[in-house]
Design a protein around this motif. Structure first.
Motif, PDB file in Angstrom:
ATOM      1  N   LYS A   1      54.584   1.223  27.891  1.00 33.95           N
ATOM      2  CA  LYS A   1      54.171  -0.126  27.521  1.00 33.95           C
ATOM      3  C   LYS A   1      53.347  -0.756  28.642  1.00 33.95           C
ATOM      4  O   LYS A   1      53.477  -0.388  29.809  1.00 33.95           O
TER       5      LYS A   1
ATOM      6  N   PRO B   1      64.312   8.454  24.610  1.00 35.52           N
ATOM      7  CA  PRO B   1      62.857   8.306  24.630  1.00 35.52           C
ATOM      8  C   PRO B   1      62.418   6.941  25.174  1.00 35.52           C
ATOM      9  O   PRO B   1      63.079   5.924  24.928  1.00 35.52           O
ATOM     10  N   TYR B   2      61.304   6.929  25.890  1.00 31.89           N
ATOM     11  CA  TYR B   2      60.713   5.697  26.411  1.00 31.89           C
ATOM     12  C   TYR B   2      59.215   5.726  26.113  1.00 31.89           C
ATOM     13  O   TYR B   2      58.496   6.603  26.587  1.00 31.89           O
ATOM     14  N   VAL B   3      58.761   4.773  25.315  1.00 30.49           N
ATOM     15  CA  VAL B   3      57.342   4.652  24.989  1.00 30.49           C
ATOM     16  C   VAL B   3      56.669   3.831  26.078  1.00 30.49           C
ATOM     17  O   VAL B   3      57.163   2.763  26.465  1.00 30.49           O
TER      18      VAL B   3
ATOM     19  N   ARG C   1      54.658   8.829  25.688  1.00 30.41           N
ATOM     20  CA  ARG C   1      56.107   8.739  25.639  1.00 30.41           C
ATOM     21  C   ARG C   1      56.715   9.804  26.526  1.00 30.41           C
ATOM     22  O   ARG C   1      56.154  10.895  26.671  1.00 30.41           O
ATOM     23  N   HIS C   2      57.837   9.490  27.145  1.00 33.60           N
ATOM     24  CA  HIS C   2      58.587  10.483  27.889  1.00 33.60           C
ATOM     25  C   HIS C   2      60.075  10.302  27.587  1.00 33.60           C
ATOM     26  O   HIS C   2      60.497   9.263  27.079  1.00 33.60           O
ATOM     27  N   TRP C   3      60.843  11.337  27.891  1.00 35.91           N
ATOM     28  CA  TRP C   3      62.284  11.338  27.632  1.00 35.91           C
ATOM     29  C   TRP C   3      63.023  11.469  28.954  1.00 35.91           C
ATOM     30  O   TRP C   3      62.645  12.264  29.820  1.00 35.91           O
TER      31      TRP C   3
ATOM     32  N   THR D   1      49.145   4.797  26.956  1.00 30.26           N
ATOM     33  CA  THR D   1      49.860   5.227  25.758  1.00 30.26           C
ATOM     34  C   THR D   1      50.567   6.540  26.047  1.00 30.26           C
ATOM     35  O   THR D   1      50.109   7.345  26.858  1.00 30.26           O
TER      36      THR D   1
END
Length: 296
Positions: A72, A68-70, A61-63, A59
């Motif tokens: 998965k 943004p990319y969650v 998130r990064h940018w 879990t």
């Protein structure tokens, strides 16, 4: 952590060799639970190398360049040198990462630098893998990790071979996932044409104006588009291609430096020597000596 300071506001992080192998061009990361490098959270930074990270589950998130990319399950995230990254706090992550320098990429005999995943014309940074694709990717990464932990005479070649398979496989997935993408703008197409022209004519043409003429546009417009698409000046792309080829010749041939210089379109060998040192920090002769110690 050592930092290459290209811009005081945005630090550039180099690929640092680990204590196990000391490899300065290639590194494998493996995380099970704890998210790596918590000190980097919320700090914008760049990397001077490529990074591929397969997330088995996790879990967070990064940018990447403000997108943004969650995280998965069964996803592959990839970064090019120079992109601005911001990480947000994550609880638990099971992942395997592979980092490699542009130099490692350029020294391979196959044109890995032209693969869709590396070129990333669609400016995407995540691939969602099917269960079957995830098995293939995870198996290849395991082979890379096994070889990475066995330093020896053949290690660099074996790492390159496994990386070739991985990048080729991921490039096919990249093409399949984004072939219907309608975000390929005129600027992106022009940037791709510019890179293609460099690959065709870099030995003869060394100026931005030369490529602008081939593309039937002004040098100013070409420079503006290239800087906007890549973050680097157009002349830097030309110089990087010359340096890449020079490195290949220095490693894979015994040609005299003068012959290499002339083959790359330099009329004066001493200017080639100054150019190479300015771009890499070492002379051609010094580079040849140092890199051959690593590969032979």
């Amino acid at each position: 952590m050592q930092v290459i300071q290209a811009n005081p506001a945005i630090p550039v992080l180099p690929l640092e060799p680990d204590e196990i192998t000391g490899n300065k061009q290639f590194r494998v990361y493996n995380y099970e639970g704890n998210f790596p490098n918590p000190a980097e959270f919320l700090i914008p930074h760049r990397k001077d190398h490529y990074l591929l990270v397969f997330v088995k589950r996790g879990t967070g998130r990064h940018w990447v360049d403000m997108t943004p990319y969650v995280l998965k399950k069964n996803a592959l995230y990839f970064l090019r040198p120079g992109q601005i990254i911001v990480k947000e706090e994550a609880k638990q992550v099971w992942s395997t990462g592979v980092a490699f320098t542009p130099e490692f990429l350029s020294l391979q005999n196959v044109s890995l630098s032209t693969l869709p995943l590396i070129q990333n014309y669609h400016n995407r940074h995540a691939l969602q893998l099917t269960p079957a694709d995830a098995v293939v990717v995870e198996d290849t990464l395991q082979k890379i990790r096994t070889e990475y932990l066995l330093p020896g005479e053949w290690q660099q070649r074996m790492l390159a071979a496994h990386l070739t398979v991985l990048l080729t496989y991921l490039s096919r997935l990249y093409t399949e996932q984004f072939q219907e993408d309608d975000t390929v703008t005129i600027d992106k197409q022009l940037f791709a044409q510019f890179q293609a022209k460099i690959n065709e004519r870099f030995q003869q043409l060394h100026e931005v104006s030369d490529y602008a003429s081939l593309l039937n546009i002004s040098a100013g417009h070409l420079s503006e588009v290239v800087k906007g698409q890549s973050g680097k000046p157009a002349i830097k792309h030309i110089h990087d291609r010359l340096v890449m080829e020079a490195r290949r010749m220095l490693v894979h041939t015994n040609h005299p430096l003068k012959e290499i210089a002339f083959g790359l379109g330099f009329s004066d060998a001493s200017y080639f020597n100054r150019f190479f040192k300015r771009e890499t920090g070492v002379t051609p002769a010094g580079y040849r000596t140092n890199i051959r110690k690593m590969y032979h």
